[in-house]
Design a protein around this motif. Structure first.
Motif, PDB file in Angstrom:
ATOM      1  N   ASP A 311       1.166  -1.532   0.141  1.00 31.43           N
ATOM      2  CA  ASP A 311       0.297  -0.022   0.143  1.00 31.43           C
ATOM      3  C   ASP A 311       0.854   1.252   0.241  1.00 31.43           C
ATOM      4  O   ASP A 311       1.866   1.474   0.808  1.00 31.43           O
ATOM      5  N   ALA A 312      -0.030   2.181  -0.952  1.00 33.43           N
ATOM      6  CA  ALA A 312       0.815   3.776  -0.977  1.00 33.43           C
ATOM      7  C   ALA A 312       2.922   3.636  -1.588  1.00 33.43           C
ATOM      8  O   ALA A 312       3.528   4.423  -0.979  1.00 33.43           O
ATOM      9  N   GLU A 419       9.418   3.675   5.256  1.00 28.50           N
ATOM     10  CA  GLU A 419       8.526   4.932   4.054  1.00 28.50           C
ATOM     11  C   GLU A 419       7.292   5.125   4.593  1.00 28.50           C
ATOM     12  O   GLU A 419       6.626   5.583   3.768  1.00 28.50           O
ATOM     13  N   GLN A 420       6.968   3.912   3.989  1.00 26.32           N
ATOM     14  CA  GLN A 420       5.197   3.125   3.794  1.00 26.32           C
ATOM     15  C   GLN A 420       4.175   4.228   5.049  1.00 26.32           C
ATOM     16  O   GLN A 420       3.634   4.863   4.517  1.00 26.32           O
ATOM     17  N   LEU A 421       4.830   3.821   6.215  1.00 21.86           N
ATOM     18  CA  LEU A 421       4.643   5.328   7.171  1.00 21.86           C
ATOM     19  C   LEU A 421       3.854   6.905   7.294  1.00 21.86           C
ATOM     20  O   LEU A 421       3.658   7.739   7.258  1.00 21.86           O
ATOM     21  N   GLU A 422       5.916   7.221   6.614  1.00 25.20           N
ATOM     22  CA  GLU A 422       5.795   8.358   6.486  1.00 25.20           C
ATOM     23  C   GLU A 422       3.888   9.046   4.423  1.00 25.20           C
ATOM     24  O   GLU A 422       3.583   9.700   5.042  1.00 25.20           O
ATOM     25  N   ARG A 423       4.151   7.627   3.939  1.00 32.37           N
ATOM     26  CA  ARG A 423       3.217   8.285   2.683  1.00 32.37           C
ATOM     27  C   ARG A 423       2.105   8.362   3.366  1.00 32.37           C
ATOM     28  O   ARG A 423       0.995   8.825   3.591  1.00 32.37           O
ATOM     29  N   GLU A 428      -3.146  11.695   4.381  1.00 31.84           N
ATOM     30  CA  GLU A 428      -3.613  12.076   6.072  1.00 31.84           C
ATOM     31  C   GLU A 428      -4.545  13.323   5.591  1.00 31.84           C
ATOM     32  O   GLU A 428      -5.493  13.621   6.226  1.00 31.84           O
ATOM     33  N   VAL A 429      -2.783  14.104   5.207  1.00 31.52           N
ATOM     34  CA  VAL A 429      -3.219  15.279   5.424  1.00 31.52           C
ATOM     35  C   VAL A 429      -3.306  15.959   4.497  1.00 31.52           C
ATOM     36  O   VAL A 429      -3.142  17.483   4.253  1.00 31.52           O
ATOM     37  N   ILE A 437      -5.703   6.367   1.651  1.00 31.30           N
ATOM     38  CA  ILE A 437      -5.842   5.710   2.781  1.00 31.30           C
ATOM     39  C   ILE A 437      -7.561   5.771   3.567  1.00 31.30           C
ATOM     40  O   ILE A 437      -7.943   6.303   3.801  1.00 31.30           O
ATOM     41  N   THR A 438      -7.436   4.724   3.825  1.00 32.71           N
ATOM     42  CA  THR A 438      -7.952   4.028   4.770  1.00 32.71           C
ATOM     43  C   THR A 438      -7.866   3.146   6.105  1.00 32.71           C
ATOM     44  O   THR A 438      -6.476   2.496   5.940  1.00 32.71           O
TER      45      THR A 438
END
Lengths: 497, 497
Positions: A311-312, A419-423, A428-429, A437-438
């Motif tokens: 994802d992302a 990297e995924q977390l950052e994306r 979200e913002v 993003i779900t």
């Protein structure tokens, strides 16, 4: 093998009428029970010319309830058929769960005819038969019941029938050709039957000299097969109901990376491109792809590209860089979402076969049949048996595509969990990204280890010579996009040269 | 009309980037709202060559969420397309409710091109345009939103673009032809636009000289149209929620037969055939039909037969007497049951278009699109507006079939209420018939009067010169079956001679 079907069995009219009513009543009851099951029934009607296969088909349509039965005749191919792998038309015609599909002519017809007229060598013929056996096994594994009927006539009877028929206009164009080749046809079809006569998918050779015997026997075979299959299903259901619940969530956890260095571990995620270099490369590669896409069309090559990734990981962005370089008439992007009820009522590959492109076209799958061995495996939507056998089914599917001349590319876009977390946080913002993003994405993220294991196994087991995976380092979007474009160009160049 | 699109509007890069983000964010929100609605959105992308229609399509695919958007390009026809009425390929491509279908090329393309190259007369062109208007109105009535975009370039700009493009390989084969025919093309397309520019389906002419202006304007038009349509839907829903409930069951009762003698009243239900005469007639007619079916195939005629009638009127039996006389490869019987979710997500005619036969094939519908004006009307499944406009929609559909050379037969099998009662009772006690009788049949029977009214109106309003109804007296099954066969033979004979 056919001798047993030359004993001259007959049924008198009176006995037929009585028995026919009984069988029909039982068949209708079985058909009702079938409707609530998840079993698709494939009835293959085949055999020698003049045996009355058409009458059998009509009879089945007469005796069964028309709702829930569909007859498919395979004779002339359309160019939509011809422009796709040979099994496409059969996939299109497969019955939905709970219904009966009568195949008048089938996947056996062409291999047998080609061999009778010596258009193919024996080795090739055997290979076709092996493919058929595999195809049928796949359907059976998915819950299908396949009833294979072969109608046989002794030589003399056939000759007489064909002579009689040639007087009226019912005869097909192939008719005369066949009457002269009785022995050859017998020999070839016997080999086909023998090779594909397996336990779960047996052949039934039916003597077709007497119409009443032929029709009644057909109905009885079908009735017995459906009844037995329904009973098996009931037994399985009962066993599952009483068995201790199996954990839907496999407890498998990835082994420590030190112990086994995986394919994904070897990806160099530091690869990156400067903005300037990217801009230059993008222009160059897109211009090149533009020309190659037209060249591929001119050579009527099929192109299929599969995009999978975390994802992302940037699948959408990479796809748009590819499609941005192609004329919108050349390609089609299939975004794989929840299946429709028609799709759910078929084998899981059915929905992908549906979209296989015609000659000269490009289909891009944004997620694909690999869902079976990724999300469905990890989340427990597919049983252990189901996802385990999927590797072979997928390889077989892809082999068919490639044999037909398809250029098949498979991309795994790889990023690190950081990297995924950052994306995710960025999505979200960002107003125009928040739809991406779900809560599910966050849930999937927690199972990174299980997914990693599944991805490694997928890449290892489905990287074939004809359809290798391209694992793309995607921590840097610029690098990933140019890598995808480069692979696209290379593969197309190879295909059109 | 095109002058307003030659003013040279431009958008600077900076302004574009800001505005693009805003529009994209709003579009994505609209798309999400759309997903929960029952609105299918059709976006038609058309215009002069060189205007960058392909780029617009790519841009929309970039800005929108790929899930719920599908692009269809209509350029080369397959033989499956060619062997069916011209609109078949468009029906196949219509988006499901809640999704967006982008049409790159559309039902406008061929009429305009044919007229530009003078392959058709002006009268024929106008007739095509009228058909388009009707088709679009039908979709809009069904809840669709159609956004029609026409991209325009001034003559000089087009020439320059085409020159530039001819250097790379992006250009389509038609390109050179068009650059020389700018004025002619302008004139013809202006006529097309003017004729089909209606209130619910307006055209938007977009100046395409500046790419940024073109793309941004496209997005804004789409956004506005979707937003407005969603608001309309919300208003309607609110009005319905507050309005007093309308009776789902129309209170209409048939007028007394003395006052108005109807079509059904004129059917002579005493017609009957002795067993011996039936047997002779059946043999004769089936033999005749056998030959005619092959002749029709040889002449590549399409045949469609629709069977409607009272419950237990003997549709199935009549169909089997017809199919029994045909090679099983020639025909297909479609039993109309509850629609699948893919079918429900489209216009009610979509599921019937799906099965329109190819050249040389016969499709028999056991119940049909007439359900709209029969069961759906009487049981209140369709609103008043829906079933009332269905007559026209059906006539239009059938006219298209017939223009394409289809032999279309429509049978109403008529029995008396007394005969029906007798058959219901027999079904209940006959094991191989009991599956044919359900509580629903008894319920329908209670509304005989309402159905009678609906049938009369249906026959009166859809008996056209090209597709008349054949009302068959069916109290005697033997008579009914031979009548059906006779009509079949007569119509085929006429078609192949």
């Amino acid at each position: 093998m056919f001798e047993a079907a030359e004993v001259g069995r007959k049924i008198p009219k009176q006995a037929f009428e009585t028995r026919a009513r009984e069988v029909q009543t039982a068949l209708l009851a079985a058909q009702r029970a079938l409707r609530d099951s998840s079993i698709p029934v494939v009835v293959i009607v085949s055999g020698v010319e003049g045996a009355g296969k058409g009458s059998v088909v009509n009879r089945l349509n007469e005796w069964l309830d028309a709702r829930g039965i569909e007859t498919n005749a395979f004779w002339d191919e359309t160019d939509e058929d011809r422009q796709r792998p040979r099994y496409w038309r059969f996939w299109r015609a497969l019955p939905a769960r709970g219904t009966i599909g009568i195949m008048f002519g089938s996947w056996y017809t062409r291999p047998i005819i080609d061999r009778v007229f010596q258009r193919v060598e024996e080795a090739e013929f055997d290979r076709e038969l092996a493919r058929i056996a595999e195809f049928e096994r796949m359907l059976v594994n998915d819950g299908a019941l396949i009833v294979k009927l072969w109608y046989h006539l002794p030589k003399k009877v056939q000759r007489k029938r064909l002579e009689a028929e040639s007087k009226d206009r019912r005869h097909s164009p192939l008719l005369k050709k066949f009457s002269k080749r009785y022995d050859r046809f017998s020999e070839v079809s016997e080999r086909a039957i023998r090779t594909t006569d397996s336990g779960p998918c047996p052949w039934h050779v039916v003597e077709a000299t007497d119409d009443r015997y032929r029709d009644l026997t057909t109905a009885e075979i079908l009735l017995e097969a459906v009844t037995r299959r329904l009973a098996d299903a009931a037994v399985t259901a009962a066993a599952e109901a009483t068995a201790p619940p199996t954990p839907t969530e496999p407890a498998r956890e990835p082994v420590a990376p030190e112990a086994s260095l995986t394919i994904l571990d070897r990806v160099d995620l530091t690869r990156a491109l400067s903005s300037k270099a990217y801009s230059r490369e993008l222009d160059r590669l897109q211009a090149k792809l533009r020309g190659l896409a037209w060249a591929a069309r001119a050579r009527r090559r099929h192109v299929i590209a599969v995009f999978e990734g975390w994802d992302a990981a940037g699948k959408g962005g990479a796809i748009r860089r590819v499609t941005g370089a192609m004329d919108a008439r050349l390609f089609r992007v299939i975004s794989v979402a929840a299946p429709t009820d028609e799709e759910r009522a078929h084998h899981y590959l059915w929905r992908f076969w549906r979209h296989v492109p015609r000659a000269g076209h490009v289909t891009i799958y944004d997620r694909s049949w690999y869902g079976r061995v990724l999300v469905e495996r990890v989340e427990g939507f597919a049983t252990d048996h189901e996802w385990r056998r999927a590797y072979e089914e997928i390889n077989e599917f892809e082999e068919q595509l490639c044999e037909h001349g398809t250029v098949l590319m498979k991309f795994w876009l790889h990023i690190s969990p950081e990297e995924q977390l950052e994306r995710f946080r960025e999505r979200e913002v960002t107003p125009w990204k928040e739809h991406k993003i779900t809560p599910e994405d966050w849930r999937n993220r927690e199972r990174w280890g299980a997914y990693e294991l599944a991805v490694n196994e997928m890449v290892a087991r489905t990287s074939t010579a004809f359809a290798p995976w391209k694992v793309v380092a995607a921590n840097d979007k610029r690098w990933a996009r140019t890598e995808v474009l480069r692979t696209f160009c290379d593969r197309l160049e190879e295909a059109v040269s």
